[in-house]
Design an enzyme around this catalytic site. Structure first.
Site, PDB file in Angstrom:
ATOM      1  N   TRP A   1      40.354  32.697  -8.405  1.00 48.26           N
ATOM      2  CA  TRP A   1      40.371  32.975  -9.841  1.00 48.26           C
ATOM      3  C   TRP A   1      41.428  34.015 -10.210  1.00 48.26           C
ATOM      4  O   TRP A   1      41.910  34.024 -11.338  1.00 48.26           O
ATOM      5  CB  TRP A   1      38.996  33.482 -10.280  1.00 48.26           C
ATOM      6  CG  TRP A   1      38.581  34.714  -9.542  1.00 48.26           C
ATOM      7  CD1 TRP A   1      37.821  34.783  -8.417  1.00 48.26           C
ATOM      8  CD2 TRP A   1      38.962  36.048  -9.858  1.00 48.26           C
ATOM      9  NE1 TRP A   1      37.704  36.081  -8.005  1.00 48.26           N
ATOM     10  CE2 TRP A   1      38.389  36.894  -8.874  1.00 48.26           C
ATOM     11  CE3 TRP A   1      39.721  36.626 -10.873  1.00 48.26           C
ATOM     12  CZ2 TRP A   1      38.557  38.264  -8.874  1.00 48.26           C
ATOM     13  CZ3 TRP A   1      39.891  38.009 -10.875  1.00 48.26           C
ATOM     14  CH2 TRP A   1      39.303  38.805  -9.885  1.00 48.26           C
ATOM     15  N   ASN A   2      41.794  34.917  -9.300  1.00 52.68           N
ATOM     16  CA  ASN A   2      42.709  36.000  -9.663  1.00 52.68           C
ATOM     17  C   ASN A   2      44.151  35.517  -9.623  1.00 52.68           C
ATOM     18  O   ASN A   2      44.562  34.841  -8.690  1.00 52.68           O
ATOM     19  CB  ASN A   2      42.530  37.204  -8.729  1.00 52.68           C
ATOM     20  CG  ASN A   2      43.036  36.932  -7.334  1.00 52.68           C
ATOM     21  OD1 ASN A   2      42.656  35.941  -6.731  1.00 52.68           O
ATOM     22  ND2 ASN A   2      43.889  37.792  -6.830  1.00 52.68           N
TER      23      ASN A   2
ATOM     24  N   LYS B   1      42.666  22.395  -7.089  1.00 55.65           N
ATOM     25  CA  LYS B   1      41.291  22.792  -7.405  1.00 55.65           C
ATOM     26  C   LYS B   1      41.269  24.254  -7.811  1.00 55.65           C
ATOM     27  O   LYS B   1      41.586  25.138  -7.022  1.00 55.65           O
ATOM     28  CB  LYS B   1      40.342  22.588  -6.218  1.00 55.65           C
ATOM     29  CG  LYS B   1      38.867  22.779  -6.624  1.00 55.65           C
ATOM     30  CD  LYS B   1      37.926  22.759  -5.452  1.00 55.65           C
ATOM     31  CE  LYS B   1      37.627  24.133  -4.925  1.00 55.65           C
ATOM     32  NZ  LYS B   1      36.883  24.991  -5.885  1.00 55.65           N
TER      33      LYS B   1
ATOM     34  N   LEU C   1      45.558  34.832   2.753  1.00 56.72           N
ATOM     35  CA  LEU C   1      44.173  35.274   2.833  1.00 56.72           C
ATOM     36  C   LEU C   1      43.926  36.746   2.506  1.00 56.72           C
ATOM     37  O   LEU C   1      42.849  37.254   2.775  1.00 56.72           O
ATOM     38  CB  LEU C   1      43.635  34.971   4.241  1.00 56.72           C
ATOM     39  CG  LEU C   1      43.830  33.533   4.733  1.00 56.72           C
ATOM     40  CD1 LEU C   1      43.283  33.380   6.134  1.00 56.72           C
ATOM     41  CD2 LEU C   1      43.198  32.544   3.786  1.00 56.72           C
TER      42      LEU C   1
ATOM     43  N   CYS D   1      45.454  40.370  -3.730  1.00 52.15           N
ATOM     44  CA  CYS D   1      45.509  40.138  -2.282  1.00 52.15           C
ATOM     45  C   CYS D   1      46.389  41.169  -1.584  1.00 52.15           C
ATOM     46  O   CYS D   1      46.206  41.435  -0.395  1.00 52.15           O
ATOM     47  CB  CYS D   1      46.003  38.723  -1.984  1.00 52.15           C
ATOM     48  SG  CYS D   1      47.601  38.331  -2.707  1.00 52.15           S
TER      49      CYS D   1
ATOM     50  N   GLU E   1      37.931  44.179   3.397  1.00 53.90           N
ATOM     51  CA  GLU E   1      38.604  43.957   2.119  1.00 53.90           C
ATOM     52  C   GLU E   1      37.552  43.976   1.015  1.00 53.90           C
ATOM     53  O   GLU E   1      36.639  43.152   1.001  1.00 53.90           O
ATOM     54  CB  GLU E   1      39.359  42.633   2.109  1.00 53.90           C
ATOM     55  CG  GLU E   1      40.150  42.419   0.828  1.00 53.90           C
ATOM     56  CD  GLU E   1      40.934  41.114   0.820  1.00 53.90           C
ATOM     57  OE1 GLU E   1      41.946  41.049   0.106  1.00 53.90           O
ATOM     58  OE2 GLU E   1      40.534  40.165   1.512  1.00 53.90           O
TER      59      GLU E   1
END
Length: 487
Positions: free
Chosen positions: A149-150, A173, A248, A281, A379
């Site tokens: 979403w970010n 997606k 990631l 991230c 994280e």
């Protein structure tokens, strides 16, 4: 409430199911989103596979693909204010960031538009005099692109741009947390005039994700998200042997030496951890600061953190907005509490405020006495800075590299030779020196270890969406000799 639809095979449609999306600033529903079933995903992938082989797309020249991307870039630039409003409403990301970021997203599509007809093959100086051998770069096929979403317009552009430039087709997606801007972006794709099936946009939860990543017609999976989801994706790719590129996140070190410009370093650290409410991230979530200036640096950061304006994400004056979900805030609360319990010193923040919305204040934890505290190793994806002091350059490198992640890093020093040593020594895909959180479509971006593999941005990303075909042409008119001997 507003209602959004999927975009599959050139048409807008409702999903098999639906769900309400919450406004993070109030915690209340504001829009109805479609929820893709496995059957919806299957239709999207099959549409992309058909389009990949259809001459309407496959027969286009690379230059023609580039012109479509240029048209898409123009439409994104025109629609940036509306897309920014949607992203702010659906994710809580502040409007001053979404406005600037989405306007810049158009540059990614322009970059890949220009790159489309510059993906070249090669001639090989083969060691056989009667042969001409060359390499062709060809599109890999259907790309399953999954974004969080970010920064979703940005994170989709670094997948869609190079994939379309290379000639692939895409099923994108969006995260079920805040999918509105990508579902609205699909209208721009449609308006651009891409052939039906070339780009498909949907959203949904784990069922949709599994159906997409295991689909036998998916050739490449491009994913941005967390390591645990990535593990599921890698396992799922065993079903179709699709290639993967994974971005990631990480626990990026932000290293400040005694000779650094502290005003600049403090501002960059604020940008690195409190901008986007820490939901980035590349968040510089580990401040490694030389002990001689540690107290001064902490004092500056404490003052800046406590002066940050927390407020409604749609207000241009707001500097820190809400987190995306209540679930995320609860996780941060737990990790901060666990870190304090083992000996981390709370410098500021650390307490969820009362009232509506998913807000969390800028928080600083001095973890010098407990460098393995949970906030240092995990994280958080929130506005929480963990601080660890160091004495020597060797200490800084050891602490910086003492993580399974390897995405980004920052170094602040006026010593040029030290800067070069740190650049060589830090194990990360990106090293910023005397700056932080700068991006460009020209520069590849990515990491290694638990931060994933593959690159987004630059020529490297476009090549990720191609496969190499080796062509052998015999130029001799003489009969082929002994058929039982390899040539």
């Amino acid at each position: 409430m507003e209602r959004f639809q999927h975009y599959i095979d050139g048409a807008f449609e409702d999903g098999a199911g639906g769900f309400d999306s919450l406004d993070p600033a109030t915690g209340t529903p504001w829009a109805r989103m479609p929820d893709a079933s496995a059957a919806d995903v299957d239709r999207a992938v099959r549409a992309a596979h058909r389009a990949f082989h259809d001459p309407e797309w496959a027969g286009l020249t690379a230059s023609a693909r580039g012109k479509l991307l240029l048209r898409l870039a123009d439409l994104v630039a025109e629609a940036a204010p509306r897309l920014a409003e949607l992203e702010t409403r659906d994710t809580g990301k502040i409007i001053r960031e979404t406005s600037a970021q989405i306007a810049y997203v158009a540059e990614y599509y322009r970059y890949y538009a220009g790159l489309a007809d510059k993906i070249e093959g090669a001639h090989l100086p083969i060691d056989k005099p009667d042969m001409e051998v060359w390499l062709r770069r060809e599109p890999i096929g259907v790309v399953a692109a999954i974004v969080p979403w970010n920064s979703q317009l940005f994170l989709s552009a670094v997948k869609l741009g190079p994939a379309l430039a290379a000639g692939c087709t895409v099923v994108l997606k969006a995260s079920e947390d805040g999918p509105a801007p990508l579902l609205a972006f699909a209208q721009l794709v449609h308006q651009t005039g891409f052939p039906p099936g070339v780009v498909n946009v949907l959203t949904g939860g784990p069922e949709a994700g599994k159906a997409l990543t295991t689909h036998p017609l998916a050739a490449h999976i491009a994913f941005t998200g967390g390591p645990e989801t990535a593990r599921h994706i890698v396992r799922a790719s065993a079903e179709n042997l699709a290639r993967t590129s994974l971005e990631l996140g990480g626990k990026s070190p932000f290293i400040v030496f005694e000779d650094a410009d502290l005003d600049s370093a403090a501002n960059a650290q604020v940008a690195g951890i409190f901008a986007a409410t820490g939901q980035s991230c590349v968040a510089g979530s580990r401040l490694l600061v030389q002990n001689g200036i540690k107290d001064e640096m902490l004092a500056r950061l404490k003052a800046k953190a406590e002066a940050v304006r927390i407020g409604a994400p749609g207000d241009m004056a707001t500097e820190v907005g809400p987190l995306c979900s209540l679930r995320q805030r609860a996780r941060i609360d737990d990790i901060v509490a666990a870190s304090v319990a083992v000996g981390a010193r709370l410098v500021t923040g650390g307490q969820s405020p009362e009232g509506e919305g998913f807000y969390y204040p800028p928080t600083i934890l001095d973890c010098s006495a407990v460098p393995d505290a949970p906030c240092v190793t995990q994280e958080l994806f929130g506005p929480v800075l963990s601080v660890v002091g160091f004495d020597t350059e060797e200490d800084a490198l050891r602490i910086a590299n003492g993580t399974p992640y390897g995405l980004a890093s920052g170094v602040f020093t006026r010593d040029l030779t030290r800067a070069h040593r740190m650049i060589r020594g830090i194990r990360a895909g990106v090293v910023w020196v005397n700056t932080y959180r700068a991006v460009s479509p020209i520069a590849p971006f990515g990491g290694h270890g638990l931060s994933g593999h593959g690159r987004e941005g630059g020529l490297a990303a476009a090549l990720d969406y191609t496969t190499v075909k080796t062509v052998w042409l015999r130029i001799s008119d003489a009969p082929i000799p002994d058929p039982f001997v390899m040539r």
